[in-house]
Design a protein around this motif. Structure first.
Motif, PDB file in Angstrom:
ATOM      1  N   ARG A   1       0.849  -1.182   0.000  1.00  0.00           N
ATOM      2  CA  ARG A   1       0.000   0.000   0.000  1.00  0.00           C
ATOM      3  C   ARG A   1       0.892   1.241   0.000  1.00  0.00           C
ATOM      4  O   ARG A   1       2.082   1.160   0.309  1.00  0.00           O
ATOM      5  CB  ARG A   1      -0.890   0.027   1.245  1.00  0.00           C
ATOM      6  CG  ARG A   1      -0.080   0.146   2.514  1.00  0.00           C
ATOM      7  CD  ARG A   1      -0.859  -0.185   3.756  1.00  0.00           C
ATOM      8  NE  ARG A   1      -0.005  -0.122   4.926  1.00  0.00           N
ATOM      9  CZ  ARG A   1       0.853  -1.061   5.273  1.00  0.00           C
ATOM     10  NH1 ARG A   1       0.955  -2.147   4.539  1.00  0.00           N
ATOM     11  NH2 ARG A   1       1.603  -0.934   6.334  1.00  0.00           N
ATOM     12  N   ILE A   2       0.318   2.365  -0.332  1.00  0.00           N
ATOM     13  CA  ILE A   2       1.015   3.638  -0.202  1.00  0.00           C
ATOM     14  C   ILE A   2       0.664   4.199   1.168  1.00  0.00           C
ATOM     15  O   ILE A   2      -0.502   4.483   1.451  1.00  0.00           O
ATOM     16  CB  ILE A   2       0.593   4.617  -1.314  1.00  0.00           C
ATOM     17  CG1 ILE A   2       0.979   4.058  -2.692  1.00  0.00           C
ATOM     18  CG2 ILE A   2       1.238   5.978  -1.098  1.00  0.00           C
ATOM     19  CD1 ILE A   2       0.519   4.929  -3.849  1.00  0.00           C
ATOM     20  N   SER A   3       1.659   4.349   2.008  1.00  0.00           N
ATOM     21  CA  SER A   3       1.393   4.776   3.377  1.00  0.00           C
ATOM     22  C   SER A   3       2.645   5.391   3.980  1.00  0.00           C
ATOM     23  O   SER A   3       3.731   5.319   3.409  1.00  0.00           O
ATOM     24  CB  SER A   3       0.934   3.577   4.220  1.00  0.00           C
ATOM     25  OG  SER A   3       0.640   3.964   5.539  1.00  0.00           O
ATOM     26  N   SER A   4       2.484   5.973   5.142  1.00  0.00           N
ATOM     27  CA  SER A   4       3.608   6.558   5.862  1.00  0.00           C
ATOM     28  C   SER A   4       4.488   5.458   6.455  1.00  0.00           C
ATOM     29  O   SER A   4       3.980   4.421   6.893  1.00  0.00           O
ATOM     30  CB  SER A   4       3.093   7.453   6.992  1.00  0.00           C
ATOM     31  OG  SER A   4       4.120   7.748   7.910  1.00  0.00           O
ATOM     32  N   PRO A   5       5.807   5.681   6.509  1.00  0.00           N
ATOM     33  CA  PRO A   5       6.693   4.715   7.174  1.00  0.00           C
ATOM     34  C   PRO A   5       6.307   4.504   8.636  1.00  0.00           C
ATOM     35  O   PRO A   5       6.599   3.456   9.217  1.00  0.00           O
ATOM     36  CB  PRO A   5       8.075   5.365   7.060  1.00  0.00           C
ATOM     37  CG  PRO A   5       7.972   6.285   5.896  1.00  0.00           C
ATOM     38  CD  PRO A   5       6.563   6.795   5.916  1.00  0.00           C
ATOM     39  N   ALA A   6       5.644   5.489   9.215  1.00  0.00           N
ATOM     40  CA  ALA A   6       5.249   5.394  10.619  1.00  0.00           C
ATOM     41  C   ALA A   6       4.296   4.229  10.855  1.00  0.00           C
ATOM     42  O   ALA A   6       4.289   3.630  11.934  1.00  0.00           O
ATOM     43  CB  ALA A   6       4.593   6.706  11.065  1.00  0.00           C
ATOM     44  N   TYR A   7       3.497   3.905   9.855  1.00  0.00           N
ATOM     45  CA  TYR A   7       2.526   2.814  10.012  1.00  0.00           C
ATOM     46  C   TYR A   7       3.240   1.491  10.274  1.00  0.00           C
ATOM     47  O   TYR A   7       2.907   0.765  11.214  1.00  0.00           O
ATOM     48  CB  TYR A   7       1.650   2.703   8.762  1.00  0.00           C
ATOM     49  CG  TYR A   7       0.617   1.600   8.854  1.00  0.00           C
ATOM     50  CD1 TYR A   7      -0.685   1.881   9.245  1.00  0.00           C
ATOM     51  CD2 TYR A   7       0.950   0.277   8.564  1.00  0.00           C
ATOM     52  CE1 TYR A   7      -1.636   0.870   9.349  1.00  0.00           C
ATOM     53  CE2 TYR A   7       0.013  -0.735   8.667  1.00  0.00           C
ATOM     54  CZ  TYR A   7      -1.276  -0.435   9.056  1.00  0.00           C
ATOM     55  OH  TYR A   7      -2.196  -1.449   9.170  1.00  0.00           O
TER      56      TYR A   7
END
Length: 215
Positions: free
Chosen positions: A89-95
């Motif tokens: 998925r496209i997401s923040s590294p924080a996830y």
């Protein structure tokens, strides 16, 4: 550096196909659109298509080569991995880092090392950006900290599902727990363990300021 030979590739894929129980198989070599980010080496993705018990299956596998390492200048891959694109998925590294921490550590460990784990992760992340010759301001620590607050609810929801499954509590349906609870005592203990883990995750994330409205 010489490219990986078709002969070598066939030998490796033959072993993979055998382990997968494929009766017939073929492969297709693929390419990544953005090679610049693969600073750690040359990576070659491909799809292994096979037939097993009359059904067709496909595996996406990636070989990694190390062009700057003398030990691998003959084109042999130094590692290989199977990619499950249904989880991408496209997401923040924080996830990813927050999900990993809350599902893989105890509350006691988080209370002692949570911020240290984040520091280690972000320092490593900056080093990767530097080695890839990408601007460090691309993703600052303040952006990372803010993203942790944003992704915390989603991480908690997905962690809840994963922990429910890993606790053995999903005994029916298409996706079931691998653990089979055979007695009422086992079920009661599993439920209590699940409740304790989820409760501690919510409490810890609240203490970090991610769920301020729950105080």
């Amino acid at each position: 550096m010489s490219q990986i030979s078709e002969e070598y590739l066939n030998k490796v894929l033959s072993k993979v196909a055998s382990l997968c129980g494929f009766e017939k198989w073929t492969y297709e070599r693929e390419t990544f659109e953005n090679i610049a980010q693969n600073y750690f080496g040359v990576i070659i993705p491909f799809v292994l298509n096979g037939e097993k018990h009359g059904a067709n299956e496909s595996l996406r596998i990636v070989f990694k080569l190390a062009p700057n390492d003398e030990r691998y200048r003959d084109g042999r891959p130094i590692s290989a991995c199977i990619i499950d694109y249904q989880t991408t998925r496209i997401s923040s590294p924080a996830y990813d880092v927050l999900y990993l921490i809350i599902t893989s550590t105890s509350s006691q460990l988080r209370k002692q090392y949570y911020h240290q784990l984040l520091d280690i992760y972000f320092t490593t992340f900056k080093n990767i950006l530097s080695e890839a010759q990408m601007p460090l301001e691309l993703y600052s620590r303040s952006m990372f900290d803010e993203d942790l607050k944003t992704v915390a609810p989603a991480c908690t929801i997905i962690a809840n599902t994963a922990i429910w499954l890993s606790s053995g509590l999903q005994q029916e349906g298409h996706v079931r727990s691998k653990i089979v609870l055979e007695t009422d005592k086992q079920w009661t203990e599993a439920v209590q363990t699940y409740k304790n883990r989820i409760s501690s995750i919510v409490d810890d994330l609240t203490s970090y300021g991610y769920f301020t409205h729950m105080k």
